[in-house]
Write a protein that holds these residues in place. Structure first.
Motif, PDB file in Angstrom:
ATOM      1  N   CYS A 131       0.710   6.694  -7.294  1.00 26.01           N
ATOM      2  CA  CYS A 131      -0.182   7.736  -6.911  1.00 26.01           C
ATOM      3  C   CYS A 131       0.258   8.932  -7.411  1.00 26.01           C
ATOM      4  N   HIS A 132       1.602   9.099  -6.314  1.00 29.62           N
ATOM      5  CA  HIS A 132       2.435  10.639  -5.948  1.00 29.62           C
ATOM      6  C   HIS A 132       3.059  10.737  -7.070  1.00 29.62           C
ATOM      7  N   ALA A 148      -4.443   7.859  -3.681  1.00 31.49           N
ATOM      8  CA  ALA A 148      -3.540   7.797  -2.835  1.00 31.49           C
ATOM      9  C   ALA A 148      -3.481   7.485  -0.821  1.00 31.49           C
ATOM     10  N   LEU A 149      -4.678   8.557  -1.190  1.00 31.57           N
ATOM     11  CA  LEU A 149      -5.355   9.320   0.139  1.00 31.57           C
ATOM     12  C   LEU A 149      -5.740   7.353   0.526  1.00 31.57           C
ATOM     13  N   PHE A 163       0.334   4.242  -3.026  1.00 33.83           N
ATOM     14  CA  PHE A 163       0.946   5.938  -2.596  1.00 33.83           C
ATOM     15  C   PHE A 163       1.879   6.145  -3.508  1.00 33.83           C
ATOM     16  N   PHE A 190      -4.205   4.751  -0.080  1.00 32.77           N
ATOM     17  CA  PHE A 190      -3.590   3.922   0.320  1.00 32.77           C
ATOM     18  C   PHE A 190      -2.169   4.212   1.004  1.00 32.77           C
ATOM     19  N   LEU A 191      -2.714   5.375   1.493  1.00 30.44           N
ATOM     20  CA  LEU A 191      -1.786   6.108   2.437  1.00 30.44           C
ATOM     21  C   LEU A 191      -2.425   5.195   3.937  1.00 30.44           C
ATOM     22  N   ARG A 196       1.051  -1.303   0.338  1.00 30.76           N
ATOM     23  CA  ARG A 196      -0.179   0.137   0.028  1.00 30.76           C
ATOM     24  C   ARG A 196       0.958   1.543  -0.271  1.00 30.76           C
ATOM     25  N   ALA A 212     -10.410   1.500  -1.514  1.00 32.09           N
ATOM     26  CA  ALA A 212      -9.990   2.239  -2.937  1.00 32.09           C
ATOM     27  C   ALA A 212      -9.939   1.422  -4.164  1.00 32.09           C
TER      28      ALA A 212
END
Length: 168
Positions: free
Chosen positions: A16-17, A49-50, A13, A52-53, A9, A72
């Motif tokens: 995606c970032h 991303a949020l 993240f 996953f983070l 994850r 997600a």
């Protein structure tokens, strides 16, 4: 050796970032102006991303993994829809491409959100332009591939979680 849930994850993240960073690079360094559908695809990557983070930081047990993976998966499927629409617009014959419409800011400022969203998702001529390619694929085509890859990984993770143990 497979990655742990937390490590995977964090990796998702980070991916995606980096996609968001690449989008800003293309906008501000390569000077490729994003169309409204491109901006919506960025927003989808931010939500992915949020999730996953949060999943990486929380590192949940089986039930929590399902919740995060389903959470997600929702923006990922929305991203597939938006990118798919974008690709469809790019492959329309020239005479069927919609005319260019007003900018995103104008639409959001003057129309109710629902109408603005409908107008944006119908697309415009600027969304049909292909201004950059890599290995013969346009940016929306590559993005559609990324969304599809994430969706397949998330669906596999959900399936494995149900298969290996009863999450409830």
């Amino acid at each position: 050796m497979p990655l742990s849930y937390r490590a995977s994850r964090f990796l998702f993240f980070f991916a995606c970032h980096e996609l968001i960073v690449a989008a800003y690079y293309f906008q501000f360094v390569a000077e490729l102006a994003p169309c409204p559908l491109c901006i919506f695809q960025r927003i989808v990557f931010v939500f992915m991303a949020l999730f996953f983070l949060m999943a990486a930081l929380h590192n949940p047990r089986s039930r929590g993994k399902l919740v995060y993976d389903f959470a997600a998966l929702i923006p990922t499927l929305i991203g597939i829809f938006i990118a798919g629409r974008h690709v469809w617009l790019q492959h329309l014959p020239k005479d069927e491409v919609p005319t260019c419409g007003p900018g995103l800011n104008y639409l959001l400022d003057t129309l109710p959100f629902g109408e603005a969203l409908d107008h944006i998702l119908r697309g415009s001529g600027e969304c049909a332009e292909v201004s950059w390619t890599m290995m013969g694929f346009s940016m929306p085509e590559l993005t559609l591939g990324v969304y599809t890859g994430f969706a397949l990984i998330l669906l596999y993770s959900i399936k494995q979680n149900f298969k290996t143990r009863n999450p409830w």
